[in-house]
Design a protein around this motif. Structure first.
Motif, PDB file in Angstrom:
ATOM      1  N   TYR A 171      11.742 106.742 -28.281  1.00  0.00           N
ATOM      2  CA  TYR A 171      10.677 107.083 -27.341  1.00  0.00           C
ATOM      3  C   TYR A 171      11.258 107.599 -26.028  1.00  0.00           C
ATOM      4  CZ  TYR A 171       5.929 106.319 -25.523  1.00  0.00           C
ATOM      5  OH  TYR A 171       4.665 106.473 -25.023  1.00  0.00           O
ATOM      6  N   PRO A 172      10.715 108.661 -25.431  1.00  0.00           N
ATOM      7  CA  PRO A 172       9.535 109.410 -25.890  1.00  0.00           C
ATOM      8  C   PRO A 172       9.834 110.741 -26.588  1.00  0.00           C
ATOM      9  CG  PRO A 172       9.926 109.906 -23.599  1.00  0.00           C
ATOM     10  CD  PRO A 172      11.039 108.981 -24.032  1.00  0.00           C
ATOM     11  N   ALA A 175      -5.198 107.276 -32.157  1.00  0.00           N
ATOM     12  CA  ALA A 175      -5.380 108.197 -31.043  1.00  0.00           C
ATOM     13  C   ALA A 175      -4.787 107.581 -29.790  1.00  0.00           C
ATOM     14  CB  ALA A 175      -6.860 108.493 -30.831  1.00  0.00           C
ATOM     15  N   ALA A 176      -3.889 108.315 -29.147  1.00  0.00           N
ATOM     16  CA  ALA A 176      -3.256 107.856 -27.911  1.00  0.00           C
ATOM     17  C   ALA A 176      -2.945 109.058 -27.046  1.00  0.00           C
ATOM     18  CB  ALA A 176      -1.975 107.086 -28.223  1.00  0.00           C
ATOM     19  N   GLY A 177      -2.900 108.828 -25.733  1.00  0.00           N
ATOM     20  CA  GLY A 177      -2.614 109.900 -24.796  1.00  0.00           C
ATOM     21  C   GLY A 177      -3.890 110.430 -24.174  1.00  0.00           C
ATOM     22  N   GLY A 178      -4.316 109.812 -23.078  1.00  0.00           N
ATOM     23  CA  GLY A 178      -5.503 110.302 -22.388  1.00  0.00           C
ATOM     24  C   GLY A 178      -6.824 109.766 -22.897  1.00  0.00           C
ATOM     25  N   PHE A 179      -6.792 108.725 -23.715  1.00  0.00           N
ATOM     26  CA  PHE A 179      -8.045 108.146 -24.209  1.00  0.00           C
ATOM     27  C   PHE A 179      -8.479 107.028 -23.259  1.00  0.00           C
ATOM     28  CE2 PHE A 179      -6.553 110.513 -27.750  1.00  0.00           C
ATOM     29  CZ  PHE A 179      -7.713 110.975 -28.352  1.00  0.00           C
ATOM     30  N   SER A 180      -8.981 107.466 -22.108  1.00  0.00           N
ATOM     31  CA  SER A 180      -9.312 106.530 -21.037  1.00  0.00           C
ATOM     32  C   SER A 180     -10.795 106.513 -20.695  1.00  0.00           C
ATOM     33  CB  SER A 180      -8.506 106.868 -19.778  1.00  0.00           C
ATOM     34  OG  SER A 180      -8.732 108.213 -19.388  1.00  0.00           O
ATOM     35  N   SER A 181     -11.601 107.231 -21.471  1.00  0.00           N
ATOM     36  CA  SER A 181     -13.057 107.170 -21.302  1.00  0.00           C
ATOM     37  C   SER A 181     -13.693 106.836 -22.645  1.00  0.00           C
ATOM     38  CB  SER A 181     -13.616 108.500 -20.787  1.00  0.00           C
ATOM     39  OG  SER A 181     -13.595 109.480 -21.805  1.00  0.00           O
ATOM     40  N   MET A 182     -14.793 106.096 -22.588  1.00  0.00           N
ATOM     41  CA  MET A 182     -15.448 105.681 -23.830  1.00  0.00           C
ATOM     42  C   MET A 182     -16.029 106.887 -24.572  1.00  0.00           C
ATOM     43  SD  MET A 182     -15.602 102.901 -25.436  1.00  0.00           S
ATOM     44  CE  MET A 182     -15.978 103.050 -27.187  1.00  0.00           C
ATOM     45  N   LYS A 183     -16.432 107.918 -23.839  1.00  0.00           N
ATOM     46  CA  LYS A 183     -16.947 109.126 -24.485  1.00  0.00           C
ATOM     47  C   LYS A 183     -15.878 109.753 -25.372  1.00  0.00           C
ATOM     48  CE  LYS A 183     -18.802 113.735 -23.538  1.00  0.00           C
ATOM     49  NZ  LYS A 183     -19.199 114.712 -22.491  1.00  0.00           N
ATOM     50  N   ARG A 184     -14.670 109.868 -24.828  1.00  0.00           N
ATOM     51  CA  ARG A 184     -13.567 110.467 -25.584  1.00  0.00           C
ATOM     52  C   ARG A 184     -13.139 109.572 -26.741  1.00  0.00           C
ATOM     53  NH1 ARG A 184      -9.294 114.107 -25.570  1.00  0.00           N
ATOM     54  NH2 ARG A 184      -7.198 113.236 -25.455  1.00  0.00           N
ATOM     55  N   ILE A 190       4.555 109.251 -34.624  1.00  0.00           N
ATOM     56  CA  ILE A 190       4.005 109.974 -33.475  1.00  0.00           C
ATOM     57  C   ILE A 190       4.335 111.459 -33.602  1.00  0.00           C
ATOM     58  CG2 ILE A 190       3.938 110.152 -30.978  1.00  0.00           C
ATOM     59  CD1 ILE A 190       5.021 107.260 -30.872  1.00  0.00           C
ATOM     60  N   LEU A 191       3.300 112.296 -33.563  1.00  0.00           N
ATOM     61  CA  LEU A 191       3.484 113.727 -33.771  1.00  0.00           C
ATOM     62  C   LEU A 191       3.667 114.520 -32.483  1.00  0.00           C
ATOM     63  CD1 LEU A 191       0.846 114.545 -36.550  1.00  0.00           C
ATOM     64  CD2 LEU A 191       3.088 113.463 -36.760  1.00  0.00           C
ATOM     65  N   GLU A 192       3.168 114.023 -31.362  1.00  0.00           N
ATOM     66  CA  GLU A 192       3.154 114.752 -30.082  1.00  0.00           C
ATOM     67  C   GLU A 192       2.477 116.101 -30.266  1.00  0.00           C
ATOM     68  OE1 GLU A 192       2.956 113.855 -27.012  1.00  0.00           O
ATOM     69  OE2 GLU A 192       5.032 113.218 -26.741  1.00  0.00           O
ATOM     70  N   VAL A 193       1.179 116.049 -30.567  1.00  0.00           N
ATOM     71  CA  VAL A 193       0.449 117.232 -31.032  1.00  0.00           C
ATOM     72  C   VAL A 193       0.321 118.338 -29.991  1.00  0.00           C
ATOM     73  CG1 VAL A 193      -0.831 115.982 -32.804  1.00  0.00           C
ATOM     74  CG2 VAL A 193      -1.789 116.179 -30.493  1.00  0.00           C
ATOM     75  N   SER A 194       0.465 118.010 -28.704  1.00  0.00           N
ATOM     76  CA  SER A 194       0.333 119.063 -27.686  1.00  0.00           C
ATOM     77  C   SER A 194       1.438 120.109 -27.805  1.00  0.00           C
ATOM     78  CB  SER A 194       0.346 118.458 -26.283  1.00  0.00           C
ATOM     79  OG  SER A 194       1.618 117.927 -25.959  1.00  0.00           O
ATOM     80  N   LEU A 232       3.186 113.616 -22.373  1.00  0.00           N
ATOM     81  CA  LEU A 232       2.905 115.040 -22.241  1.00  0.00           C
ATOM     82  C   LEU A 232       1.393 115.254 -22.219  1.00  0.00           C
ATOM     83  CD1 LEU A 232       5.653 116.414 -24.644  1.00  0.00           C
ATOM     84  CD2 LEU A 232       5.762 116.189 -22.160  1.00  0.00           C
ATOM     85  N   ALA A 233       0.954 116.461 -22.479  1.00  0.00           N
ATOM     86  CA  ALA A 233      -0.473 116.768 -22.424  1.00  0.00           C
ATOM     87  C   ALA A 233      -1.264 115.951 -23.442  1.00  0.00           C
ATOM     88  CB  ALA A 233      -0.680 118.263 -22.678  1.00  0.00           C
ATOM     89  N   SER A 234      -2.478 115.620 -23.068  1.00  0.00           N
ATOM     90  CA  SER A 234      -3.334 114.832 -23.956  1.00  0.00           C
ATOM     91  C   SER A 234      -3.773 115.662 -25.156  1.00  0.00           C
ATOM     92  CB  SER A 234      -4.572 114.343 -23.201  1.00  0.00           C
ATOM     93  OG  SER A 234      -4.211 113.518 -22.126  1.00  0.00           O
ATOM     94  N   PRO A 235      -3.905 115.030 -26.308  1.00  0.00           N
ATOM     95  CA  PRO A 235      -4.407 115.756 -27.483  1.00  0.00           C
ATOM     96  C   PRO A 235      -5.866 116.131 -27.306  1.00  0.00           C
ATOM     97  CG  PRO A 235      -4.238 113.415 -27.946  1.00  0.00           C
ATOM     98  CD  PRO A 235      -3.601 113.627 -26.614  1.00  0.00           C
TER      99      PRO A 235
END
Length: 219
Positions: free
Chosen positions: A66-67, A184-193, A127-131, A160-163
């Motif tokens: 990591y990372p 799902a990880a990376g920028g999942f900080s809202s319940m909508k997302r 972990i794929l790091e899709v961005s 890095l950038a969020s997926p």
């Protein structure tokens, strides 16, 4: 989804390089009290976290290679073994991004196979790091991970950038019908997302914003 069920899919995450023992202790207490799936931490803190979580329903996710993912297969397998011996229940490794971008799918497959062997009956997440990837690279990497027995394919490290939700959809479609799920990880900080990801079939959420999400869920 009710609060309890939601807690059970959360990897309560603290992967900042400046994390302290005091912060790890707080993370583990929170995870234990709320029965989060795991705490996701750096390998150096696994023994300490294991002592704090002993007897609880919360496991320990260790970040491997990591990372950046630029470890040899042998080094990744060795690190997995050390982390499991220290008390980890889950191992999340970053795949060889250079090999992937070269289209060296044999190397990606061999790495997944050897890391699966090293993990044994513990949970393996790749972990794929899709961005950094094209849609086709995401699809192929997800499929290979599933074929080689990964328990989860994971979107990103969070560095890095969020997926995008579209990228998450490619992953869930690629592993549909297999025993592999998506984290799902990376920028999942809202319940909508998060809800968008869950609607696609995501089974695990990695986040450092667990309590913000719980507040949104309850409201």
């Amino acid at each position: 989804m009710d609060r309890k069920a939601f807690c059970h899919i959360i990897d309560h995450t603290l992967l900042k390089p400046e994390a302290t023992r005091e912060q790890i202790e707080k993370l583990c207490i929170e995870a234990r009290e709320n029965e989060f799936a795991t705490v996701a931490i750096e390998p150096v803190y696994i023994p300490y976290a294991a002592s704090l979580l002993q007897g609880s329903k919360t496991g320990i996710t260790s970040a491997i290679a990591y990372p950046h993912g630029s470890w040899s297969i042998k080094a990744k397998c060795h690190e997995i073994g050390l982390c499991l011996k220290a008390g980890a229940s889950d191992c999340d490794y970053v795949l060889d991004l250079g090999a992937l971008k070269e289209g060296n799918w044999d190397q990606i497959r061999k790495e997944a196979r050897e890391c699966r062997k090293a993990t044994g009956s513990a949970i393996l997440k790749i972990i794929l790091e899709v961005s950094l990837l094209t849609d086709e690279e995401i699809r192929i990497a997800s499929l290979i991970s599933a074929e080689e027995g990964a328990d989860f394919v994971k979107t990103a490290t969070g560095y890095l950038a969020s997926p995008t939700i579209e990228q998450v959809a490619i992953m869930t479609e690629a592993v549909a019908g297999t025993k592999t799920s998506v984290k799902a990880a990376g920028g999942f900080s809202s319940m909508k997302r998060v809800q968008q990801a869950l609607d696609l079939g995501v089974k695990r959420i990695g986040t450092s914003s667990a309590f913000k999400l719980l507040e949104e869920l309850q409201s």
